[in-house]
Each structure stands twice: as C-alpha cells, then as structure tokens.
Design a protein around this motif. Structure first.
Motif, PDB file in Angstrom:
ATOM      1  N   ASP A  75       1.045  -1.275  -0.348  1.00 28.36           N
ATOM      2  CA  ASP A  75       0.610   0.041  -0.268  1.00 28.36           C
ATOM      3  C   ASP A  75       0.859   1.551  -0.135  1.00 28.36           C
ATOM      4  O   ASP A  75       1.646   1.733   1.259  1.00 28.36           O
ATOM      5  N   GLU A  76       0.988   2.079  -1.138  1.00 27.54           N
ATOM      6  CA  GLU A  76       1.986   3.050  -1.343  1.00 27.54           C
ATOM      7  C   GLU A  76       0.839   3.904  -1.934  1.00 27.54           C
ATOM      8  O   GLU A  76       1.229   3.793  -3.585  1.00 27.54           O
ATOM      9  N   ALA A  77       0.517   4.996  -1.608  1.00 30.62           N
ATOM     10  CA  ALA A  77      -0.544   6.187  -2.320  1.00 30.62           C
ATOM     11  C   ALA A  77       0.624   6.895  -2.971  1.00 30.62           C
ATOM     12  O   ALA A  77      -0.364   7.392  -4.588  1.00 30.62           O
ATOM     13  N   GLY A  78       1.375   6.893  -3.234  1.00 30.80           N
ATOM     14  CA  GLY A  78       2.503   7.878  -3.640  1.00 30.80           C
ATOM     15  C   GLY A  78       3.404   8.477  -3.212  1.00 30.80           C
ATOM     16  O   GLY A  78       4.076   7.810  -1.936  1.00 30.80           O
ATOM     17  N   VAL A  79       4.095  10.079  -3.764  1.00 27.00           N
ATOM     18  CA  VAL A  79       5.412   9.834  -3.550  1.00 27.00           C
ATOM     19  C   VAL A  79       5.952  11.492  -2.429  1.00 27.00           C
ATOM     20  O   VAL A  79       4.751  12.671  -3.639  1.00 27.00           O
ATOM     21  N   ALA A  88       5.809  19.148  -1.265  1.00 29.60           N
ATOM     22  CA  ALA A  88       5.043  18.326  -3.032  1.00 29.60           C
ATOM     23  C   ALA A  88       5.018  17.268  -2.643  1.00 29.60           C
ATOM     24  O   ALA A  88       5.410  16.466  -2.107  1.00 29.60           O
ATOM     25  N   THR A  89       3.196  16.468  -3.417  1.00 27.27           N
ATOM     26  CA  THR A  89       3.527  14.957  -2.895  1.00 27.27           C
ATOM     27  C   THR A  89       2.494  14.646  -4.131  1.00 27.27           C
ATOM     28  O   THR A  89       1.930  15.497  -5.060  1.00 27.27           O
ATOM     29  N   LEU A 100       5.940   8.369  -9.795  1.00 25.28           N
ATOM     30  CA  LEU A 100       7.069   7.890  -9.324  1.00 25.28           C
ATOM     31  C   LEU A 100       6.483   6.600  -8.544  1.00 25.28           C
ATOM     32  O   LEU A 100       7.457   5.885  -8.482  1.00 25.28           O
ATOM     33  N   THR A 101       5.679   6.186  -8.280  1.00 20.76           N
ATOM     34  CA  THR A 101       5.051   5.503  -7.777  1.00 20.76           C
ATOM     35  C   THR A 101       4.277   4.514  -8.323  1.00 20.76           C
ATOM     36  O   THR A 101       3.341   4.996  -9.228  1.00 20.76           O
ATOM     37  N   SER A 115       3.733   6.501   6.808  1.00 20.47           N
ATOM     38  CA  SER A 115       2.530   6.717   6.834  1.00 20.47           C
ATOM     39  C   SER A 115       2.411   5.954   5.780  1.00 20.47           C
ATOM     40  O   SER A 115       4.047   5.107   5.156  1.00 20.47           O
ATOM     41  N   ASN A 116       1.560   5.739   4.667  1.00 19.52           N
ATOM     42  CA  ASN A 116       1.840   5.119   2.860  1.00 19.52           C
ATOM     43  C   ASN A 116       2.236   5.901   2.412  1.00 19.52           C
ATOM     44  O   ASN A 116       1.818   5.315   0.407  1.00 19.52           O
ATOM     45  N   ILE A 117       2.955   7.311   2.105  1.00 21.28           N
ATOM     46  CA  ILE A 117       2.818   7.625   1.303  1.00 21.28           C
ATOM     47  C   ILE A 117       4.312   7.901   1.332  1.00 21.28           C
ATOM     48  O   ILE A 117       5.189   7.773   2.624  1.00 21.28           O
ATOM     49  N   ARG A 118       5.376   7.502   0.674  1.00 18.17           N
ATOM     50  CA  ARG A 118       6.813   7.274   0.162  1.00 18.17           C
ATOM     51  C   ARG A 118       7.743   9.032   0.493  1.00 18.17           C
ATOM     52  O   ARG A 118       7.127   9.763  -0.163  1.00 18.17           O
TER      53      ARG A 118
END
Length: 416
Positions: A76-80, A91-92, A105-106, A202-205
């Motif tokens: 579960d990786e929603a973004g970077v 920034a995401t 990116l993910t 979190s699930n954000i890298r």
C-alpha cells in the motif's frame, strides 16, 4: 511437447533463482523442456526491498496467469512526497490508479521482491528442478553441449546454459572477452535496510533531499517494518569499492556520509544494527553488444540491467524471460536462430528502458546545495498544484517501455 533436434526435450540449466530465472523456468517447462535452476544461496532468496511492475512487465505477469496473485501481495503505497527537515511534505505526487496512461513515481503495482519471488516459485516448483546452495563456477562447450562445473566439484551436461545470475553475473564474466567492462555508471550509490515502523510512517513514500547530492527515502511495506534508502552522488574509488567490503565496514561508510543529514537520520542509522539485512550497490546499467555465445545465453540483469532508476528492472527481467523462452520454444532444434532472434527482438525494448535513465535529470533530483533543493521543491509543488504530474500520467499513450509490443505467448498456460 517441444523437442530439440535429437527428438527429446532440451536440458536447460538456469544459473540464478531470482525473478528472471524463475520466469524463464515457468515458460520453458510449459514448452516441454527439462529445466534445472541452480541458486548459490542455500534457500530461496525471498528477500530484498520493494520493486514495481510497469508497462509490458504487467502484461508479462498477466500472461503467466499470476496477476491476481501479485495483486494479493501489493504494498500500500499511495504516492511520493518530497519533505523538508521537519518531515513536512512540500509536494506530493500520487500513484496513477486510473488504469490509463503510464505509472508515476510510484507504480500501481508495488510489491516486495521476496513476495514476487515466492509467487514465481510456487508457480514453477512442481515442474522445475531447484538446486540450492550450489553455483555455476565455470563451463565449457562444444557445438551441441555445455558442460557446467558447479561449486561443489560436480559437473553436468546440458543443451543450454542461461546466466540469470544478476548484475554481477559470473556467467557473463566467463562469456565476454577478458577486460571488457559491461557497466555504464551514473555516479550514484545506494544502500537500503529495514527498521521498525513507527506511528508517523505513512503509506506515502517520503523523499528527503540533503545538500551534497544526498537523498534519504522512507517507505513502509507492512504494519511493523519500514524501508530506509540512503543515496549519494559520488564518483570516488572508495564509494565504488565499499560494496565489496564486510557489512560492518559498509554500514560505517553510510553512517559517516549521512550522520549530519537531519530529519530521522539518527533513527535510521541506529536501525542498521538490528535490520534483518543490509544491502548496498553502485547504480549501473549492463550494456553489452551480445547476450549469447554458442549454447550459453544471458537473461535479466546479467544481460541488460537497466538500474533501479529506470523503474523497469523487474519488468525488464520478466519481459526478457518471456521473449527468450518464446524463441527457444519456437526453435528448439536451432538454438543459434533462437538466441539471435531473442537478441534482435528484445534489444529495442532494452534500449528504450535503459534510455529512461538520464544522469543529468538524476543530478537535478539530488541537488548539491540547499538553495537548489528549495528550488526543486518549489517547482515540484507548483506542478502538483496544477495537477501536471497526474494529467501527464493519465494522458500519456506510452509507459516507460514505449510502443514496443510483447510477442506471442511462449507456451500455453492453464491459468492465463
């Protein structure tokens, strides 16, 4: 059943039980061949950091009938997020889960390497002979047979030897002229390991840039563990040599390069001591003019490592195995034709994914000064506000492997 020129299935030895080697065994056994996989580690090497599938790599897994199994193990990786020294996101960039365009990116298909290795092993172990704790230390060949010499002193005869033994391939070293350097270097080094997960992971890298061309990434793959990546821009003999040193020496090197970096660096360095593994590497691509000689052929990273920054390393191994097995299954009595066609068909794909790695762009993402870091983050934040990464991904007509098309299935499957 596919047969060789003598009217019998080919005897194929695959050196390396990783992703490319097991994918090749999957398709060759379904083509009727007798496949032995020799893995130098004493057990299945189901470890490593997070990997992803993109483009034709997703299609290759789907053709194997394994996409549902992969979906069941996705991280579960929603973004970077690009963060500052306080851990605040500047920034995401979110993953593209629309099913259209290209991955960001993910990827929509993030999975731990170990889980993918186990999925492939479960799909091949009933039809493939696996030999653990034994490597191929050398070989000799004539017009029809390859004699492989193993690390335990034994030998075996095969119709084909496949070197799927990774970026540092021993088979490639024996296959190519002495003194030929197969590596294309970008001046970047990476180390990664696991630390205990904490509440703020979190699930954000998270991506944290540090002056001096340094970068720290944090990504969490399960409720108890977090992955840590230290990355540096450095072109020194010490940096290139450190990856061959004992693990204690490598950890000292990375700690010394990052001890002043701020954010959660102290936590990450302390976590090195208890991590279940520690791995470091120089970021390189394998670029060689030929992937075969006689009845010996290279596959996966041994043939065409594209590097982690291509985002296509695992996908490249899966696609390469698909193409190589297909040509062997179609031309079992004419291996020279099979291996030459494999090279001709796959080379454009490899050139494309390797071309995704641009050292100038990589340097932009690893600035030397705080001012350059601030500029990068401000520019990225503006782009995200305007939804440019999201729109560019969704509207793209091609992923990182361009418009190259995966050839026909290498063999029938019962699960596709």
């Amino acid at each position: 059943m596919t047969k060789g020129s003598s009217g019998r299935p080919l005897r194929v030895l695959v050196a390396g039980g990783g992703i490319a080697g097991q994918a090749l065994a999957f398709w060759l056994t379904r083509g009727g061949h007798r496949v032995t996989v020799a893995e130098r580690f004493p057990a299945l090497r189901a470890a490593g950091a997070q990997v992803d599938l993109r483009g034709r790599g997703i299609e290759a897994v789907q053709r194997m009938g394994l996409l549902d199994a992969v979906r069941g193990k996705l991280v579960d990786e929603a973004g970077v997020a690009f963060i500052d020294a306080r851990g605040k996101a500047k920034a995401t960039i979110m993953a593209n889960t629309s099913g259209k365009g290209r991955q960001t990116l993910t990827s929509e298909y993030e999975i731990m390497r170990g889980d993918l290795v186990r999925i492939l092993h479960d799909a091949t172990r009933d039809d493939t002979e696996y030999v653990f704790g034994k490597s191929v230390d050398g070989f000799e060949q004539d017009a029809h047979t390859v004699v492989a010499h193993f690390s335990d002193g034994s030998s075996g005869e095969f119709d084909l030897l496949v070197g799927a033994d990774g970026q540092g391939s021993r088979i490639r070293r024996a296959l190519l002229p002495e003194g030929l350097d197969p590596y294309w270097r970008v001046g970047i080094h990476m180390a990664y390991w696991f630390v205990p997960r904490i509440a703020s992971d979190s699930n954000i890298r998270d991506t944290y840039m540090v002056p001096g061309g340094r970068q720290i990434m944090r990504r969490s793959h399960n409720p108890t563990e977090t992955q840590v990546y230290f990355v540096i821009r450095e072109e020194s003999e010490e940096a290139s040599a450190i990856h061959r040193e004992p693990v204690e020496r490598r950890q000292e090197f990375w700690a010394s390069r990052f001890r002043d970096a701020g954010w959660q660096t102290e936590r990450f360095i302390e976590g090195m001591k208890t991590s279940p593994f520690f791995y470091s590497q120089e970021i390189v691509q394998v670029r060689i003019g030929t992937w075969s000689n006689g009845s010996v052929v290279l596959a996966g990273d041994a043939a065409h490592c594209a590097s982690p920054y291509s985002g296509m390393g695992v996908s490249g191994g899966l696609v390469g195995a698909h193409v190589l097995a297909g040509e062997i299954n179609r031309h079992p009595g004419d291996l020279p034709t099979a291996l030459a066609t494999y090279d001709r068909m796959l080379r454009p794909f490899v050139n494309t994914i390797q071309g995704e790695v641009n050292p100038r762009l990589l340097r932009l993402g690893m600035p030397q000064t705080q001012r350059a870091i601030d500029t990068f983050q401000a520019t990225t934040a503006l782009a995200c506000f305007l939804r440019i990464p999201e729109l560019a991904a969704r509207l793209s007509k091609e992923d990182r492997d361009g418009n190259w098309q995966l050839p026909a299935n290498p063999a029938p499957t019962n699960t596709a």
